[in-house]
Design a protein around this motif. Structure first.
Motif, PDB file in Angstrom:
ATOM      1  N   ASP A 234       0.835  -1.205   0.000  1.00  0.00           N
ATOM      2  CA  ASP A 234       0.000   0.000   0.000  1.00  0.00           C
ATOM      3  C   ASP A 234       0.868   1.251   0.000  1.00  0.00           C
ATOM      4  O   ASP A 234       2.100   1.185   0.115  1.00  0.00           O
ATOM      5  CB  ASP A 234      -0.960  -0.015   1.191  1.00  0.00           C
ATOM      6  CG  ASP A 234      -0.228  -0.020   2.518  1.00  0.00           C
ATOM      7  OD1 ASP A 234       0.270   1.039   2.920  1.00  0.00           O
ATOM      8  OD2 ASP A 234      -0.153  -1.088   3.165  1.00  0.00           O
ATOM      9  N   VAL A 235       0.223   2.392  -0.109  1.00  0.00           N
ATOM     10  CA  VAL A 235       0.937   3.661  -0.242  1.00  0.00           C
ATOM     11  C   VAL A 235       1.661   4.065   1.038  1.00  0.00           C
ATOM     12  O   VAL A 235       2.445   5.010   1.041  1.00  0.00           O
ATOM     13  CB  VAL A 235      -0.027   4.795  -0.668  1.00  0.00           C
ATOM     14  CG1 VAL A 235      -0.534   4.566  -2.073  1.00  0.00           C
ATOM     15  CG2 VAL A 235      -1.198   4.919   0.321  1.00  0.00           C
ATOM     16  N   GLY A 236       1.426   3.323   2.126  1.00  0.00           N
ATOM     17  CA  GLY A 236       2.096   3.628   3.383  1.00  0.00           C
ATOM     18  C   GLY A 236       3.557   3.231   3.403  1.00  0.00           C
ATOM     19  O   GLY A 236       4.302   3.666   4.282  1.00  0.00           O
ATOM     20  N   LEU A 237       3.982   2.419   2.438  1.00  0.00           N
ATOM     21  CA  LEU A 237       5.389   2.002   2.404  1.00  0.00           C
ATOM     22  C   LEU A 237       6.245   3.156   1.896  1.00  0.00           C
ATOM     23  O   LEU A 237       5.960   3.737   0.853  1.00  0.00           O
ATOM     24  CB  LEU A 237       5.567   0.774   1.504  1.00  0.00           C
ATOM     25  CG  LEU A 237       6.957   0.137   1.557  1.00  0.00           C
ATOM     26  CD1 LEU A 237       7.230  -0.461   2.927  1.00  0.00           C
ATOM     27  CD2 LEU A 237       7.114  -0.926   0.479  1.00  0.00           C
ATOM     28  N   ASN A 238       7.313   3.463   2.623  1.00  0.00           N
ATOM     29  CA  ASN A 238       8.115   4.638   2.269  1.00  0.00           C
ATOM     30  C   ASN A 238       9.048   4.369   1.090  1.00  0.00           C
ATOM     31  O   ASN A 238       9.298   3.230   0.708  1.00  0.00           O
ATOM     32  CB  ASN A 238       8.898   5.143   3.485  1.00  0.00           C
ATOM     33  CG  ASN A 238       9.867   4.097   4.033  1.00  0.00           C
ATOM     34  OD1 ASN A 238      10.567   3.430   3.280  1.00  0.00           O
ATOM     35  ND2 ASN A 238       9.919   3.970   5.350  1.00  0.00           N
ATOM     36  N   GLU A 239       9.569   5.463   0.545  1.00  0.00           N
ATOM     37  CA  GLU A 239      10.425   5.401  -0.643  1.00  0.00           C
ATOM     38  C   GLU A 239      11.717   4.625  -0.379  1.00  0.00           C
ATOM     39  O   GLU A 239      12.259   3.982  -1.280  1.00  0.00           O
ATOM     40  CB  GLU A 239      10.767   6.814  -1.113  1.00  0.00           C
ATOM     41  CG  GLU A 239       9.631   7.545  -1.801  1.00  0.00           C
ATOM     42  CD  GLU A 239       9.295   6.957  -3.165  1.00  0.00           C
ATOM     43  OE1 GLU A 239      10.101   6.148  -3.683  1.00  0.00           O
ATOM     44  OE2 GLU A 239       8.238   7.299  -3.710  1.00  0.00           O
ATOM     45  N   GLU A 240      12.206   4.699   0.844  1.00  0.00           N
ATOM     46  CA  GLU A 240      13.441   3.993   1.190  1.00  0.00           C
ATOM     47  C   GLU A 240      13.294   2.491   0.968  1.00  0.00           C
ATOM     48  O   GLU A 240      14.181   1.835   0.416  1.00  0.00           O
ATOM     49  CB  GLU A 240      13.811   4.278   2.644  1.00  0.00           C
ATOM     50  CG  GLU A 240      15.107   3.627   3.086  1.00  0.00           C
ATOM     51  CD  GLU A 240      15.428   3.916   4.536  1.00  0.00           C
ATOM     52  OE1 GLU A 240      16.321   3.242   5.081  1.00  0.00           O
ATOM     53  OE2 GLU A 240      14.784   4.812   5.129  1.00  0.00           O
ATOM     54  N   HIS A 241      12.156   1.950   1.401  1.00  0.00           N
ATOM     55  CA  HIS A 241      11.914   0.519   1.219  1.00  0.00           C
ATOM     56  C   HIS A 241      11.729   0.174  -0.256  1.00  0.00           C
ATOM     57  O   HIS A 241      12.212  -0.856  -0.725  1.00  0.00           O
ATOM     58  CB  HIS A 241      10.689   0.078   2.020  1.00  0.00           C
ATOM     59  CG  HIS A 241      10.931  -0.009   3.495  1.00  0.00           C
ATOM     60  ND1 HIS A 241      10.817   1.052   4.329  1.00  0.00           N
ATOM     61  CD2 HIS A 241      11.290  -1.065   4.274  1.00  0.00           C
ATOM     62  CE1 HIS A 241      11.080   0.685   5.571  1.00  0.00           C
ATOM     63  NE2 HIS A 241      11.381  -0.594   5.561  1.00  0.00           N
ATOM     64  N   VAL A 242      11.019   1.020  -0.967  1.00  0.00           N
ATOM     65  CA  VAL A 242      10.797   0.775  -2.397  1.00  0.00           C
ATOM     66  C   VAL A 242      12.130   0.762  -3.138  1.00  0.00           C
ATOM     67  O   VAL A 242      12.389  -0.116  -3.966  1.00  0.00           O
ATOM     68  CB  VAL A 242       9.862   1.850  -2.998  1.00  0.00           C
ATOM     69  CG1 VAL A 242       9.747   1.671  -4.512  1.00  0.00           C
ATOM     70  CG2 VAL A 242       8.475   1.767  -2.353  1.00  0.00           C
ATOM     71  N   SER A 243      12.995   1.715  -2.823  1.00  0.00           N
ATOM     72  CA  SER A 243      14.314   1.778  -3.464  1.00  0.00           C
ATOM     73  C   SER A 243      15.149   0.552  -3.131  1.00  0.00           C
ATOM     74  O   SER A 243      15.842   0.004  -4.003  1.00  0.00           O
ATOM     75  CB  SER A 243      15.052   3.041  -3.015  1.00  0.00           C
ATOM     76  OG  SER A 243      14.356   4.200  -3.428  1.00  0.00           O
ATOM     77  N   ALA A 244      15.063   0.104  -1.881  1.00  0.00           N
ATOM     78  CA  ALA A 244      15.817  -1.083  -1.468  1.00  0.00           C
ATOM     79  C   ALA A 244      15.349  -2.322  -2.214  1.00  0.00           C
ATOM     80  O   ALA A 244      16.160  -3.178  -2.605  1.00  0.00           O
ATOM     81  CB  ALA A 244      15.687  -1.289   0.039  1.00  0.00           C
ATOM     82  N   LEU A 245      14.048  -2.430  -2.433  1.00  0.00           N
ATOM     83  CA  LEU A 245      13.516  -3.555  -3.198  1.00  0.00           C
ATOM     84  C   LEU A 245      13.957  -3.474  -4.654  1.00  0.00           C
ATOM     85  O   LEU A 245      14.346  -4.483  -5.249  1.00  0.00           O
ATOM     86  CB  LEU A 245      11.987  -3.581  -3.103  1.00  0.00           C
ATOM     87  CG  LEU A 245      11.396  -3.980  -1.743  1.00  0.00           C
ATOM     88  CD1 LEU A 245       9.906  -3.682  -1.697  1.00  0.00           C
ATOM     89  CD2 LEU A 245      11.635  -5.468  -1.465  1.00  0.00           C
TER      90      LEU A 245
END
Length: 255
Positions: A234-245
């Motif tokens: 969901d949109v609650g996941l921050n950009e840092e986690h998205v970048s790490a993935l």
């Protein structure tokens, strides 16, 4: 009721039921929900129970492994996020696909929204199988096995062996925790083993995990993140986690 007596009653009730919500404990004890939350924090610090979203979970082991949160409670926890994630996952399903759905509530939301098209669905979830039973074009295969009453699913050696007989195009599954270095984890060992088997028989692994599950390392390891083809959250996941993935070549869709 004295504070020490209330502590003992809370642990007794949570151990007996596997999990309880703050609202229910507040009513039973005749104190405010804020008081119960403080009690639960202190009991968790003492190692006597484990805090969960909206309540507490027993730390004792049950027959099927570590205590699971009952299905009705899981179904209403982060329900809106799970529905949006399920809707996005459905877009990945094409006519003729062979897919596997685990016993998560997100998979159940997905089953409820699947169109009545030609599909084969392999699942260990009673709720998923029942949801699909009225959709005549969908062929449903249930694993069988030992019934885990809290999750309304089949687990154990028979469930795992039955999965060995199949190969699917995609598996859609959720978990208790997603950790960027420790991988995917579950609170229950038998559920984790079934998920491991589902991953092993699938060409694509789509992880359905709302943002509250990130940075959590639960009791039993399921798989490395490298086994995941795509994450839907969901949109609650921050950009840092998205970048790490993304750095691990795992596309992440936020809905």
């Amino acid at each position: 009721m004295l504070v020490a007596e209330r502590y003992e009653k809370i642990v007794e009730w949570v151990d007996a039921q596997g999990s309880m919500r703050v609202t229910e404990l507040s009513e039973r004890c005749g104190v405010t929900e804020e008081t119960i939350r403080r009690d639960l924090d202190k009991l968790e610090q003492a190692g006597r129970l484990r805090r969960s979203h909206g309540g507490a979970v027993s730390v004792k082991y049950k027959e099927e492994g570590q205590a699971e949160i009952p299905y009705p409670e899981r179904a209403i926890t982060h329900a809106e996020e799970k529905r949006r994630i399920a809707e996005e996952a459905i877009k990945m399903v094409q006519p003729g696909d062979r897919i596997a759905l685990d016993a998560s509530t997100t998979a159940w939301y997905m089953a409820a929204g699947l169109p009545n098209i030609q599909l084969t669905v392999l699942t260990n979830s009673i709720k998923v199988a029942a949801e699909l039973s009225s959709k005549e074009q969908i062929r449903v295969i249930a694993t069988g096995g030992q019934l885990a009453s809290k999750s309304l699913s089949f687990v154990g050696p028979l469930a795992e062996r039955s999965l060995d007989a199949y190969h699917v195009d995609k598996v859609f599954l959720s978990c208790k925790g997603v950790h960027l270095t420790k991988g995917i984890s579950e609170s229950n060992e038998l559920q984790a083993l079934v998920k491991q088997k589902m991953i092993s028989i699938a060409d694509e692994v789509i992880l359905l995990a709302d943002s509250s599950k990130f940075d959590i390392q639960a009791f039993t390891r399921v798989a490395e993140l490298s086994s995941v083809t795509q994450v839907i959250t969901d949109v609650g996941l921050n950009e840092e986690h998205v970048s790490a993935l993304n750095e691990q070549s795992i596309p992440c869709k936020r809905v």
